[in-house]
Design an enzyme around this catalytic site. Structure first.
Site, PDB file in Angstrom:
ATOM      1  N   ALA A 116     -11.108   8.325  28.666  1.00 14.15           N
ATOM      2  CA  ALA A 116     -11.684   9.590  28.207  1.00 14.15           C
ATOM      3  C   ALA A 116     -12.575   9.385  26.985  1.00 14.15           C
ATOM      4  O   ALA A 116     -12.341   8.489  26.164  1.00 14.15           O
ATOM      5  CB  ALA A 116     -10.562  10.568  27.872  1.00 14.15           C
ATOM      6  N   ALA A 150     -10.842   9.368  23.512  1.00 11.95           N
ATOM      7  CA  ALA A 150      -9.887   8.315  23.167  1.00 11.95           C
ATOM      8  C   ALA A 150     -10.311   7.444  21.982  1.00 11.95           C
ATOM      9  O   ALA A 150      -9.472   7.121  21.131  1.00 11.95           O
ATOM     10  CB  ALA A 150      -9.604   7.443  24.389  1.00 11.95           C
ATOM     11  N   ARG A 176      -9.199   5.329  37.099  1.00  9.38           N
ATOM     12  CA  ARG A 176      -9.191   5.337  38.564  1.00  9.38           C
ATOM     13  C   ARG A 176     -10.186   4.351  39.152  1.00  9.38           C
ATOM     14  O   ARG A 176     -10.062   3.952  40.315  1.00  9.38           O
ATOM     15  CB  ARG A 176      -9.464   6.751  39.073  1.00  9.38           C
ATOM     16  CG  ARG A 176      -8.363   7.743  38.685  1.00  9.38           C
ATOM     17  CD  ARG A 176      -8.572   9.099  39.342  1.00  9.38           C
ATOM     18  NE  ARG A 176      -7.575  10.072  38.915  1.00  9.38           N
ATOM     19  CZ  ARG A 176      -6.365  10.186  39.434  1.00  9.38           C
ATOM     20  NH1 ARG A 176      -5.981   9.370  40.401  1.00  9.38           N
ATOM     21  NH2 ARG A 176      -5.529  11.104  38.991  1.00  9.38           N
ATOM     22  N   LEU A 204      -5.899  13.009  29.773  1.00  5.34           N
ATOM     23  CA  LEU A 204      -6.384  13.366  31.103  1.00  5.34           C
ATOM     24  C   LEU A 204      -6.763  14.857  31.148  1.00  5.34           C
ATOM     25  O   LEU A 204      -6.421  15.620  30.245  1.00  5.34           O
ATOM     26  CB  LEU A 204      -5.299  13.069  32.143  1.00  5.34           C
ATOM     27  CG  LEU A 204      -4.940  11.597  32.334  1.00  5.34           C
ATOM     28  CD1 LEU A 204      -3.704  11.464  33.220  1.00  5.34           C
ATOM     29  CD2 LEU A 204      -6.108  10.817  32.930  1.00  5.34           C
ATOM     30  N   HIS A 213      -1.950  16.879  32.885  1.00  2.00           N
ATOM     31  CA  HIS A 213      -1.069  16.602  31.743  1.00  2.00           C
ATOM     32  C   HIS A 213       0.404  16.598  32.143  1.00  2.00           C
ATOM     33  O   HIS A 213       1.162  15.705  31.759  1.00  2.00           O
ATOM     34  CB  HIS A 213      -1.291  17.641  30.642  1.00  2.00           C
ATOM     35  CG  HIS A 213      -2.542  17.421  29.854  1.00  2.00           C
ATOM     36  ND1 HIS A 213      -2.909  18.230  28.800  1.00  2.00           N
ATOM     37  CD2 HIS A 213      -3.518  16.491  29.964  1.00  2.00           C
ATOM     38  CE1 HIS A 213      -4.052  17.807  28.293  1.00  2.00           C
ATOM     39  NE2 HIS A 213      -4.443  16.749  28.987  1.00  2.00           N
ATOM     40  N   LYS A 219      -4.289  18.301  23.802  1.00  2.00           N
ATOM     41  CA  LYS A 219      -4.101  19.725  23.995  1.00  2.00           C
ATOM     42  C   LYS A 219      -5.122  20.262  24.980  1.00  2.00           C
ATOM     43  O   LYS A 219      -6.178  19.640  25.146  1.00  2.00           O
ATOM     44  CB  LYS A 219      -4.156  20.446  22.650  1.00  2.00           C
ATOM     45  CG  LYS A 219      -5.549  20.737  22.073  1.00  2.00           C
ATOM     46  CD  LYS A 219      -6.441  19.600  21.786  1.00  2.00           C
ATOM     47  CE  LYS A 219      -5.938  18.794  20.602  1.00  2.00           C
ATOM     48  NZ  LYS A 219      -6.848  17.637  20.353  1.00  2.00           N
ATOM     49  N   ARG A 238     -14.144  20.944  32.479  1.00  2.00           N
ATOM     50  CA  ARG A 238     -13.721  22.206  31.868  1.00  2.00           C
ATOM     51  C   ARG A 238     -14.083  23.417  32.733  1.00  2.00           C
ATOM     52  O   ARG A 238     -13.593  24.522  32.491  1.00  2.00           O
ATOM     53  CB  ARG A 238     -14.367  22.365  30.491  1.00  2.00           C
ATOM     54  CG  ARG A 238     -13.979  21.297  29.478  1.00  2.00           C
ATOM     55  CD  ARG A 238     -14.859  21.425  28.248  1.00  2.00           C
ATOM     56  NE  ARG A 238     -14.548  20.450  27.225  1.00  2.00           N
ATOM     57  CZ  ARG A 238     -15.046  19.219  27.170  1.00  2.00           C
ATOM     58  NH1 ARG A 238     -15.886  18.808  28.126  1.00  2.00           N
ATOM     59  NH2 ARG A 238     -14.715  18.391  26.202  1.00  2.00           N
ATOM     60  N   ASP A 259      -9.478  25.289  26.850  1.00  2.00           N
ATOM     61  CA  ASP A 259     -10.073  24.135  26.182  1.00  2.00           C
ATOM     62  C   ASP A 259     -10.336  24.395  24.704  1.00  2.00           C
ATOM     63  O   ASP A 259      -9.846  23.671  23.847  1.00  2.00           O
ATOM     64  CB  ASP A 259     -11.374  23.756  26.885  1.00  2.00           C
ATOM     65  CG  ASP A 259     -12.007  22.524  26.283  1.00  2.00           C
ATOM     66  OD1 ASP A 259     -11.475  21.429  26.502  1.00  2.00           O
ATOM     67  OD2 ASP A 259     -13.025  22.656  25.576  1.00  2.00           O
TER      68      ASP A 259
END
Length: 393
Positions: free
Chosen positions: A36, A39, A61, A101, A106, A124, A194, A206
């Site tokens: 992500a 990260a 993936r 993720l 989540h 979150k 999103r 979000d």
């Protein structure tokens, strides 16, 4: 010139953190689920100047993406392709999992990480529903593991300072909170996750989780009802709130100098703020403003105070008296850095300087769902993934 130098220095240190002077011989080993974009700043960079943490693996993936991410950030292991997330969870060299993720994943992957005996730092909002969040934290408790929802702004000294000002009684009785996190069109594209309902998309999920969280934190209490809530909908995304505005009722502020039952909080979240006058682009709107009977305090850029922020206070010695104005700034450490410090302390059995618990995360999701119900859109979909059987579920 001094402020410009300070800004450049802050940004430089965020992306070039100093190495710890005495690294641990057996640091906590983190694994990242998904390559992500958040990260690096949320975990990888803070870890670089922490003496008791190291990022050991990443899973994606796509093997090529996992390899590229690992190479770029100096991560030893890269799991990719089918089953990559589970392979990381099965790795005995991983102690802690960072889960950034998409929202709708989540619950599944946090439950599986806990089942594998891993502590979890979770982005979150925690899940798509309050019930899923409750189950996760009960499972973590059952397994004797630490689970933390990563509201990094809570750990920043600017946020803590605003809380101190409110709790000191300087503003009198708190009567109103307004909190906003909204960006102009162009930031969130049509193909962004999103905008995907099945993945827990929507502005209240979000961006809205931040204004809700900080309003609850500064109020020192939880809402009692949703007074009103309205969602902006685009025809292309009928189940997604492009923007949401909600007003919540709260009980009187705990610790205020007098009793008051009129505290309200108005929350704004938006993916695509319309231009002013039809053509002038807007700046992002990221602030929280608290008004009381003797003054106000406003924290500008509360979600990213490490970049820049200002705390503007206007207060008087008594109601109706002349207002005195001042501006404060409290940069300190990066919010993600102090969050990591607290998380590691918790794992090592120490008492963190600041912490927010399971109930805080559960309650935030309860009111996100309540707001969605009031808008008519309803909660985001419940996960249908098979998760470990526990007494919590």
């Amino acid at each position: 010139m001094a402020s410009l130098y300070g800004f450049v220095k802050r940004i430089y240190l965020v992306f070039n953190p100093p190495a710890p002077e005495a690294p641990s011989a057996s640091p906590l080993r983190f694994g990242i689920l998904g390559a992500a974009n958040i990260a690096p700043i949320a975990l990888i960079l803070p870890v670089k100047n922490h003496s008791d943490a190291v990022v050991k693996a990443v899973a994606a993936r796509d093997q090529g993406r996992a390899d590229a991410f690992a190479k770029k950030h100096g991560i030893p292991k890269a799991y990719g392709g089918a089953g990559s997330y589970q392979k990381l969870l099965d790795d005995p060299e991983i102690d802690v999992v960072y889960n950034p993720l998409p929202n709708g994943l989540h619950y599944e992957w946090t439950m599986k990480a806990l089942a594998a005996g891993k502590h979890v730092l979770l982005e979150k909002p925690s899940t798509n529903t309050a019930e899923e969040t409750r189950r996760m934290f009960l499972f973590a408790q059952e397994k004797g593991l630490v689970l933390l929802e990563a509201f990094h702004y809570r750990f920043h000294p600017a946020t803590r300072r605003v809380k101190e000002i409110i709790d000191s009684g300087e503003l009198g009785t708190i009567t109103k909170i307004e909190a906003s996190l909204a960006v102009p069109g162009g930031f969130i594209k049509d193909n962004d996750i999103r905008m995907v309902y099945d993945l827990g998309g929507g502005s209240m999920m979000d961006m809205g989780c931040y204004p809700l969280s900080i309003s609850r934190y500064l109020a020192g209490a939880d809402p009692t009802k949703v007074i009103s809530a309205k969602a902006d909908i685009h025809p292309k995304f009928p189940q997604i709130d492009i923007g949401t505005t909600a007003t919540l009722a709260f009980p009187s502020l705990r610790g205020s100098i007098e009793s008051h039952d009129g505290l309200t909080a108005t929350l704004h979240a938006h993916f695509r703020l319309p231009p002013q006058l039809g053509f002038l682009p807007r700046w992002p709107r990221a602030f929280v403003r608290v008004a009381g009977t003797r003054g106000t305090v406003e924290l500008n850029n509360f979600p990213g105070p490490w970049i820049y922020h200002s705390i503007t206070v206007e207060s008087s010695e008594h109601e109706g008296g002349p207002l005195r104005r001042r501006t404060e700034k409290h940069y300190g450490n990066l919010g993600w850095t102090t969050q990591l410090e607290a998380f590691v302390n918790k794992l090592r059995g120490h008492t963190p300087e600041h912490w927010h618990d399971a109930q805080d995360s559960i309650t935030n999701m309860e009111w996100i769902e309540a707001i969605y119900k009031e808008t008519g859109l309803g909660s985001r979909p419940v996960s249908t993934a098979e998760v470990p059987r526990t007494t919590a579920t």
